[in-house]
Design a protein around this motif. Sequence first.
Motif, PDB file in Angstrom:
ATOM      1  N   ILE A 112       0.818  -1.214   0.000  1.00  0.00           N
ATOM      2  CA  ILE A 112       0.000   0.000   0.000  1.00  0.00           C
ATOM      3  C   ILE A 112       0.853   1.266   0.000  1.00  0.00           C
ATOM      4  O   ILE A 112       0.338   2.347  -0.259  1.00  0.00           O
ATOM      5  CB  ILE A 112      -1.004   0.014   1.170  1.00  0.00           C
ATOM      6  N   ALA A 113       2.164   1.134   0.294  1.00  0.00           N
ATOM      7  CA  ALA A 113       3.049   2.306   0.255  1.00  0.00           C
ATOM      8  C   ALA A 113       4.489   1.847   0.080  1.00  0.00           C
ATOM      9  O   ALA A 113       4.885   0.807   0.594  1.00  0.00           O
ATOM     10  CB  ALA A 113       2.920   3.120   1.535  1.00  0.00           C
ATOM     11  N   ASN A 114       5.261   2.629  -0.659  1.00  0.00           N
ATOM     12  CA  ASN A 114       6.696   2.420  -0.821  1.00  0.00           C
ATOM     13  C   ASN A 114       7.409   3.599  -0.174  1.00  0.00           C
ATOM     14  O   ASN A 114       7.097   4.751  -0.483  1.00  0.00           O
ATOM     15  CB  ASN A 114       7.087   2.346  -2.301  1.00  0.00           C
ATOM     16  N   TYR A 115       8.354   3.321   0.713  1.00  0.00           N
ATOM     17  CA  TYR A 115       9.021   4.380   1.463  1.00  0.00           C
ATOM     18  C   TYR A 115      10.479   4.590   1.065  1.00  0.00           C
ATOM     19  O   TYR A 115      11.061   5.589   1.423  1.00  0.00           O
ATOM     20  CB  TYR A 115       8.952   4.097   2.961  1.00  0.00           C
ATOM     21  N   GLY A 116      11.084   3.662   0.385  1.00  0.00           N
ATOM     22  CA  GLY A 116      12.502   3.806   0.062  1.00  0.00           C
ATOM     23  C   GLY A 116      13.355   3.542   1.291  1.00  0.00           C
ATOM     24  O   GLY A 116      13.259   2.489   1.898  1.00  0.00           O
ATOM     25  N   ARG A 117      14.157   4.527   1.701  1.00  0.00           N
ATOM     26  CA  ARG A 117      15.036   4.363   2.864  1.00  0.00           C
ATOM     27  C   ARG A 117      14.324   4.844   4.129  1.00  0.00           C
ATOM     28  O   ARG A 117      13.781   5.947   4.156  1.00  0.00           O
ATOM     29  CB  ARG A 117      16.308   5.156   2.675  1.00  0.00           C
ATOM     30  N   VAL A 118      14.337   4.008   5.170  1.00  0.00           N
ATOM     31  CA  VAL A 118      13.664   4.317   6.424  1.00  0.00           C
ATOM     32  C   VAL A 118      14.636   4.108   7.574  1.00  0.00           C
ATOM     33  O   VAL A 118      15.359   3.113   7.616  1.00  0.00           O
ATOM     34  CB  VAL A 118      12.424   3.402   6.630  1.00  0.00           C
ATOM     35  N   ILE A 119      14.644   5.057   8.512  1.00  0.00           N
ATOM     36  CA  ILE A 119      15.432   4.933   9.737  1.00  0.00           C
ATOM     37  C   ILE A 119      14.450   4.949  10.900  1.00  0.00           C
ATOM     38  O   ILE A 119      13.647   5.872  11.032  1.00  0.00           O
ATOM     39  CB  ILE A 119      16.451   6.074   9.869  1.00  0.00           C
ATOM     40  N   VAL A 120      14.489   3.913  11.733  1.00  0.00           N
ATOM     41  CA  VAL A 120      13.579   3.783  12.865  1.00  0.00           C
ATOM     42  C   VAL A 120      14.401   3.825  14.152  1.00  0.00           C
ATOM     43  O   VAL A 120      15.337   3.045  14.321  1.00  0.00           O
ATOM     44  CB  VAL A 120      12.781   2.457  12.803  1.00  0.00           C
ATOM     45  N   ARG A 121      14.042   4.737  15.040  1.00  0.00           N
ATOM     46  CA  ARG A 121      14.721   4.835  16.328  1.00  0.00           C
ATOM     47  C   ARG A 121      14.325   3.645  17.200  1.00  0.00           C
ATOM     48  O   ARG A 121      13.156   3.280  17.308  1.00  0.00           O
ATOM     49  CB  ARG A 121      14.344   6.145  17.016  1.00  0.00           C
ATOM     50  N   GLY A 122      15.291   3.042  17.840  1.00  0.00           N
ATOM     51  CA  GLY A 122      15.098   1.786  18.564  1.00  0.00           C
ATOM     52  C   GLY A 122      14.053   1.810  19.659  1.00  0.00           C
ATOM     53  O   GLY A 122      13.396   0.804  19.908  1.00  0.00           O
ATOM     54  N   ASN A 123      13.869   2.953  20.343  1.00  0.00           N
ATOM     55  CA  ASN A 123      12.887   2.958  21.431  1.00  0.00           C
ATOM     56  C   ASN A 123      11.450   2.920  20.912  1.00  0.00           C
ATOM     57  O   ASN A 123      10.518   2.803  21.687  1.00  0.00           O
ATOM     58  CB  ASN A 123      13.096   4.149  22.361  1.00  0.00           C
ATOM     59  N   ASN A 124      11.263   3.000  19.586  1.00  0.00           N
ATOM     60  CA  ASN A 124       9.935   2.867  18.986  1.00  0.00           C
ATOM     61  C   ASN A 124       9.640   1.451  18.506  1.00  0.00           C
ATOM     62  O   ASN A 124       8.543   1.181  18.033  1.00  0.00           O
ATOM     63  CB  ASN A 124       9.793   3.829  17.803  1.00  0.00           C
ATOM     64  N   VAL A 125      10.599   0.537  18.631  1.00  0.00           N
ATOM     65  CA  VAL A 125      10.437  -0.832  18.149  1.00  0.00           C
ATOM     66  C   VAL A 125       9.846  -1.690  19.262  1.00  0.00           C
ATOM     67  O   VAL A 125      10.420  -1.796  20.344  1.00  0.00           O
ATOM     68  CB  VAL A 125      11.793  -1.418  17.678  1.00  0.00           C
ATOM     69  N   LEU A 126       8.686  -2.278  18.990  1.00  0.00           N
ATOM     70  CA  LEU A 126       8.061  -3.181  19.956  1.00  0.00           C
ATOM     71  C   LEU A 126       8.480  -4.617  19.703  1.00  0.00           C
ATOM     72  O   LEU A 126       8.788  -5.359  20.636  1.00  0.00           O
ATOM     73  CB  LEU A 126       6.545  -3.070  19.892  1.00  0.00           C
ATOM     74  N   PHE A 127       8.477  -5.039  18.439  1.00  0.00           N
ATOM     75  CA  PHE A 127       8.928  -6.379  18.088  1.00  0.00           C
ATOM     76  C   PHE A 127       9.248  -6.409  16.598  1.00  0.00           C
ATOM     77  O   PHE A 127       8.809  -5.539  15.843  1.00  0.00           O
ATOM     78  CB  PHE A 127       7.883  -7.449  18.439  1.00  0.00           C
ATOM     79  N   ILE A 128       9.987  -7.418  16.194  1.00  0.00           N
ATOM     80  CA  ILE A 128      10.298  -7.634  14.782  1.00  0.00           C
ATOM     81  C   ILE A 128       9.956  -9.074  14.467  1.00  0.00           C
ATOM     82  O   ILE A 128      10.329  -9.986  15.196  1.00  0.00           O
ATOM     83  CB  ILE A 128      11.785  -7.390  14.489  1.00  0.00           C
ATOM     84  N   LYS A 129       9.221  -9.257  13.393  1.00  0.00           N
ATOM     85  CA  LYS A 129       8.876 -10.604  12.937  1.00  0.00           C
ATOM     86  C   LYS A 129       9.460 -10.777  11.555  1.00  0.00           C
ATOM     87  O   LYS A 129       9.164 -10.020  10.642  1.00  0.00           O
ATOM     88  CB  LYS A 129       7.366 -10.791  12.875  1.00  0.00           C
TER      89      LYS A 129
END
Length: 46
Positions: free
Chosen positions: A24-41
Amino acid sequence: MDNVDSYMNLIMTDAEELHDGKTIANYGRVIVRGNNVLFIKLENEL
Protein backbone atom coordinates in the motif's frame (compact mmCIF):
# COMPACT_ATOMS: atom_id res chain seq x y z
CA MET A 1 17.10 -4.39 6.74
CA ASP A 2 20.51 -2.90 6.09
CA ASN A 3 21.77 -2.22 9.58
CA VAL A 4 20.84 -2.51 13.25
CA ASP A 5 22.74 -1.49 16.37
CA SER A 6 22.69 -2.47 20.05
CA TYR A 7 19.93 0.12 20.73
CA MET A 8 17.73 -1.55 18.07
CA ASN A 9 17.96 1.45 15.73
CA LEU A 10 17.09 0.16 12.25
CA ILE A 11 18.06 1.27 8.77
CA MET A 12 15.97 -0.25 5.99
CA THR A 13 16.07 0.35 2.24
CA ASP A 14 13.31 -0.31 -0.28
CA ALA A 15 10.85 -0.39 2.64
CA GLU A 16 7.22 -1.19 1.85
CA GLU A 17 4.04 -1.12 3.89
CA LEU A 18 1.87 -4.20 3.39
CA HIS A 19 -1.77 -4.83 4.25
CA ASP A 20 -3.26 -8.28 3.64
CA GLY A 21 -0.25 -9.14 1.50
CA LYS A 22 -0.68 -6.14 -0.81
CA THR A 23 1.74 -3.22 -1.01
CA ILE A 24 0.00 0.00 0.00
CA ALA A 25 3.05 2.31 0.26
CA ASN A 26 6.70 2.42 -0.82
CA TYR A 27 9.02 4.38 1.46
CA GLY A 28 12.50 3.81 0.06
CA ARG A 29 15.04 4.36 2.86
CA VAL A 30 13.66 4.32 6.42
CA ILE A 31 15.43 4.93 9.74
CA VAL A 32 13.58 3.78 12.87
CA ARG A 33 14.72 4.84 16.33
CA GLY A 34 15.10 1.79 18.56
CA ASN A 35 12.89 2.96 21.43
CA ASN A 36 9.93 2.87 18.99
CA VAL A 37 10.44 -0.83 18.15
CA LEU A 38 8.06 -3.18 19.96
CA PHE A 39 8.93 -6.38 18.09
CA ILE A 40 10.30 -7.63 14.78
CA LYS A 41 8.88 -10.60 12.94
CA LEU A 42 10.89 -12.08 10.10
CA GLU A 43 9.01 -14.04 7.47
CA ASN A 44 10.24 -17.52 6.57
CA GLU A 45 10.18 -16.60 2.88
CA LEU A 46 10.88 -13.17 1.45
